[in-house]
Write a protein that holds these residues in place. Structure first.
Motif, PDB file in Angstrom:
ATOM      1  N   ASN A 117     -14.370  -5.745 -14.664  1.00  0.00           N
ATOM      2  CA  ASN A 117     -13.260  -6.359 -14.040  1.00  0.00           C
ATOM      3  C   ASN A 117     -12.509  -5.346 -12.952  1.00  0.00           C
ATOM      4  N   GLN A 118     -12.690  -4.137 -13.166  1.00  0.00           N
ATOM      5  CA  GLN A 118     -12.011  -3.221 -12.468  1.00  0.00           C
ATOM      6  C   GLN A 118     -12.186  -2.953 -11.182  1.00  0.00           C
ATOM      7  N   LYS A 119     -13.381  -2.732 -10.470  1.00  0.00           N
ATOM      8  CA  LYS A 119     -13.744  -2.735  -9.079  1.00  0.00           C
ATOM      9  C   LYS A 119     -12.851  -3.694  -8.095  1.00  0.00           C
ATOM     10  N   ALA A 120     -12.972  -5.068  -8.659  1.00  0.00           N
ATOM     11  CA  ALA A 120     -12.314  -5.950  -7.920  1.00  0.00           C
ATOM     12  C   ALA A 120     -10.736  -6.029  -7.972  1.00  0.00           C
ATOM     13  N   ARG A 121     -10.244  -5.552  -9.235  1.00  0.00           N
ATOM     14  CA  ARG A 121      -9.102  -5.781  -9.518  1.00  0.00           C
ATOM     15  C   ARG A 121      -8.246  -4.390  -8.731  1.00  0.00           C
ATOM     16  N   ARG A 122      -8.948  -3.403  -8.963  1.00  0.00           N
ATOM     17  CA  ARG A 122      -8.445  -2.377  -8.220  1.00  0.00           C
ATOM     18  C   ARG A 122      -8.272  -2.576  -6.821  1.00  0.00           C
ATOM     19  N   GLU A 123      -9.253  -2.987  -6.119  1.00  0.00           N
ATOM     20  CA  GLU A 123      -9.517  -3.361  -4.890  1.00  0.00           C
ATOM     21  C   GLU A 123      -8.242  -4.216  -4.238  1.00  0.00           C
ATOM     22  N   VAL A 124      -7.938  -5.266  -5.087  1.00  0.00           N
ATOM     23  CA  VAL A 124      -6.980  -6.136  -4.423  1.00  0.00           C
ATOM     24  C   VAL A 124      -5.576  -5.480  -4.631  1.00  0.00           C
ATOM     25  N   MET A 125      -5.503  -4.739  -5.700  1.00  0.00           N
ATOM     26  CA  MET A 125      -4.184  -3.818  -5.915  1.00  0.00           C
ATOM     27  C   MET A 125      -3.982  -2.813  -4.658  1.00  0.00           C
ATOM     28  N   ALA A 126      -5.092  -2.098  -4.303  1.00  0.00           N
ATOM     29  CA  ALA A 126      -5.108  -1.311  -3.114  1.00  0.00           C
ATOM     30  C   ALA A 126      -4.545  -2.042  -1.926  1.00  0.00           C
ATOM     31  N   LYS A 127      -5.289  -3.264  -1.586  1.00  0.00           N
ATOM     32  CA  LYS A 127      -4.803  -3.853  -0.622  1.00  0.00           C
ATOM     33  C   LYS A 127      -3.464  -4.321  -0.513  1.00  0.00           C
ATOM     34  N   ALA A 128      -2.819  -4.929  -1.948  1.00  0.00           N
ATOM     35  CA  ALA A 128      -1.411  -5.325  -1.794  1.00  0.00           C
ATOM     36  C   ALA A 128      -0.569  -4.068  -1.591  1.00  0.00           C
ATOM     37  N   ARG A 129      -1.023  -2.933  -2.103  1.00  0.00           N
ATOM     38  CA  ARG A 129      -0.176  -1.585  -1.871  1.00  0.00           C
ATOM     39  C   ARG A 129      -0.125  -1.329  -0.340  1.00  0.00           C
ATOM     40  N   ASN A 130      -1.208  -1.408   0.213  1.00  0.00           N
ATOM     41  CA  ASN A 130      -1.095  -1.227   1.478  1.00  0.00           C
ATOM     42  C   ASN A 130      -0.477  -2.067   2.426  1.00  0.00           C
TER      43      ASN A 130
END
Ligand code: GDP
Ligand code: MN
Length: 304
Positions: A117-130
């Motif tokens: 689940n990590q790649k999808a989750r971290r991708e969303v986290m990154a977009k949220a932070r940006n």
């Protein structure tokens, strides 16, 4: 009526120093929030950096849980900003609702932390932070403090303590308190494995990967042999000990605003086979800003 006045800011007058209180430096505290914890808010209120110099920014997903967290957050904001003691009130507060879907991963810890689940989750986290960063960073911001919504215990002097080292990027060591049934006492354990020094093994693994593949830390299936900040703490060790890092976690991370202004963000894609906060550390390094960590300076993560 003439055209609106032009507001000029001289960025070279925005100081960023090891004594930000004395120099009245503005700080932006950014928190991506999937769940609201009262302990997080109470801890935030206890931060003794002058609140009139602090702007808060939040981003929450548009899910049922996100809606619930938003209303709980708004209630506390109302209370603090309108009815609480003057000294508790923050300069301003911005709440954003995410315009993209969260990763289809449950927020429960066991699901959240599965490797698959990590790649999808971290991708969303990154977009949220940006998204949060690019909509809130202002011309007078000196520092950005990334503080996760489940960090429930820090020193009240967190901002001053981190800033005192005068580093472009500095991260605290994120631990978690738990009940140890053996000793029948409360104990603590390392929680965040995203702050690390690189290893030959990890670099070799990256070399063999496809362009979109990412390295992740803290998974036996993917042993990287990196040196983790989580394991660098020593009993009785100096809280001021500083070590250089190649990857950082976003749990309690202080960044000089100029690092972000230069363009360092949270890659929502494989950047040198790193993503999100770890990719941010790499990008900052490529821009000439060295990240650091504090092995013995701890903050505490909520225990679900
Ligand atoms: P972990 O501690 O590594 O398990 O990561 P978390 O799940 O706690 O995520 C880090 C931070 O991002 C926390 O503050 C979460 O509340 C928040 N968060 C997690 N998922 C999302 C999401 O989909 N959208 C937003 N806006 N925030 C999220
Ligand atoms: Mn967390």
């Amino acid at each position: 009526q003439g055209p609106p006045p032009v507001t000029r800011y001289n960025l070279n007058k925005v100081t960023v120093t090891s004594d930000p209180v004395r120099n009245q430096e503005h700080i932006l505290i950014l928190t991506p929030m999937a769940r609201f914890y009262q302990e997080y808010w109470d801890n935030l209120l206890r931060l003794n950096y002058p609140h009139e110099l602090i702007t808060l920014g939040f981003i929450l997903p548009k899910t049922k849980e996100g809606n619930q967290a938003t209303s709980m957050l708004q209630k506390q904001i109302q209370k603090t900003q309108n009815y609480g003691p003057e000294k508790d009130r923050f300069k301003s507060i911005i709440i954003l609702r995410q315009d993209f879907d969260p990763a289809v991963v449950s927020q429960d810890e066991s699901e959240r932390h599965k490797l698959a689940n990590q790649k999808a989750r971290r991708e969303v986290m990154a977009k949220a932070r940006n998204s949060l960063l690019f909509t809130t960073l202002g011309p007078s911001t000196s520092w950005v403090l990334w503080l996760d919504a489940d960090i429930t215990e820090t020193a009240p002097t967190l901002i001053q303590d981190l800033a005192s080292h005068d580093k472009p990027i500095i991260v605290a060591n994120c631990f978690q308190k738990y009940y140890d049934p053996e000793s029948k006492k409360m104990a603590e354990r390392p929680y965040d494995f995203n702050s690390w020094q690189d290893s030959e093994t990890a670099l070799k693994m990256a070399e063999q990967m496809g362009p979109d593949d990412i390295l992740l830390e803290g998974y036996a299936e993917m042993a990287t042999y990196r040196t983790l900040l989580a394991y660098m703490s020593t009993p009785g060790g100096s809280k001021d000990l500083v070590v250089p890092l190649d990857g950082v976690g976003g749990t309690a991370l202080l960044v000089k605003a100029d690092v972000h202004r230069d363009g360092a963000m949270f890659p929502p894609f494989a950047f040198y086979h790193l993503i999100e906060s770890e990719g941010f550390a790499k990008m900052a390094k490529r821009l000439g800003w060295q990240p650091y960590g504090l092995p013995n300076y701890k903050v505490y993560h909520y225990n679900e």
